[in-house]
Write an enzyme that holds these catalytic residues in place. Structure first.
Site, PDB file in Angstrom:
ATOM      1  N   SER A  45       0.822  -1.218   0.000  1.00 53.18           N
ATOM      2  CA  SER A  45       0.000   0.000   0.000  1.00 53.18           C
ATOM      3  C   SER A  45       0.850   1.260   0.000  1.00 53.18           C
ATOM      4  O   SER A  45       0.524   2.236  -0.689  1.00 53.18           O
ATOM      5  CB  SER A  45      -0.946   0.010   1.204  1.00 53.18           C
ATOM      6  OG  SER A  45      -1.910  -1.010   1.065  1.00 53.18           O
ATOM      7  N   CYS A  46       1.933   1.255   0.751  1.00 58.69           N
ATOM      8  CA  CYS A  46       2.802   2.436   0.820  1.00 58.69           C
ATOM      9  C   CYS A  46       3.448   2.713  -0.539  1.00 58.69           C
ATOM     10  O   CYS A  46       3.597   3.864  -0.946  1.00 58.69           O
ATOM     11  CB  CYS A  46       3.863   2.267   1.905  1.00 58.69           C
ATOM     12  SG  CYS A  46       3.159   2.151   3.559  1.00 58.69           S
ATOM     13  N   THR A  47       3.805   1.640  -1.237  1.00 55.27           N
ATOM     14  CA  THR A  47       4.402   1.786  -2.563  1.00 55.27           C
ATOM     15  C   THR A  47       3.369   2.336  -3.546  1.00 55.27           C
ATOM     16  O   THR A  47       3.652   3.271  -4.293  1.00 55.27           O
ATOM     17  CB  THR A  47       4.960   0.442  -3.056  1.00 55.27           C
ATOM     18  OG1 THR A  47       5.966   0.001  -2.131  1.00 55.27           O
ATOM     19  CG2 THR A  47       5.561   0.562  -4.445  1.00 55.27           C
ATOM     20  N   ALA A  50       2.855   6.056  -2.846  1.00 54.75           N
ATOM     21  CA  ALA A  50       3.997   6.873  -3.278  1.00 54.75           C
ATOM     22  C   ALA A  50       4.039   6.999  -4.800  1.00 54.75           C
ATOM     23  O   ALA A  50       4.322   8.074  -5.339  1.00 54.75           O
ATOM     24  CB  ALA A  50       5.301   6.272  -2.752  1.00 54.75           C
TER      25      ALA A  50
END
Length: 155
Positions: A45-47, A50
């Protein structure tokens, strides 16, 4: 600590950033700032988040806004993360969690019945005057960067 609300002055920060040097909120006074908090570099999710913000960076810039991603990961990890995914947004390293705590985002989380402490995925839109214009808490990544861009354009 009470949660921040729209209209509050955004807590100031000056943190190490990817690529060396530092990044501060004060340096962007007079511009809208999208400050998004995420738990950890190089997770699914963070990727995705970003990459979404990076893809829209030209549109944010056209609207006069600065985008800063912030997590407790160290600068070296940010550098690898940026390089691996060709990210174009700025990443701030809050290893001591001072800014995360100032925004009241170090929270109890639960995964597969296990409770632990971690960073709540949240985004703060800070207006040109340094006040919080909009807050998204417990963010769902899909479509989020686009929604934030629309809010920036509406300022």
């Amino acid at each position: 600590m009470a949660d921040l609300v729209v209209g509050d002055l955004a807590p100031q920060f000056d943190l190490p950033r990817d690529g060396g040097g530092s990044i501060s909120l004060a340096a962007s006074l007079g511009k809208p700032v999208v400050l998004y908090f995420y738990p950890q570099d190089d997770t699914t999710s963070c990727t995705q988040e970003a990459i979404s913000f990076s893809q829209l960076k030209p549109e944010f810039e056209k609207a006069g806004a600065v985008v800063i991603g912030l997590s407790p990961d160290p600068v070296k990890k940010h550098d690898k993360f940026k390089s691996k995914y060709s990210l174009t947004i700025d990443l701030a390293a809050d290893e001591e969690r001072k800014v995360i705590d100032a925004y009241n985002l170090w929270v109890e989380k639960s995964m597969y019945g296990r409770k632990y402490m971690g960073v709540e995925r949240a985004t703060f839109l800070i207006g040109r005057d340094g006040r919080i214009a909009r807050i998204w808490r417990k963010v769902r990544v899909k479509g989020h960067a686009e929604e934030v861009l629309e809010a920036v354009r509406a300022l």
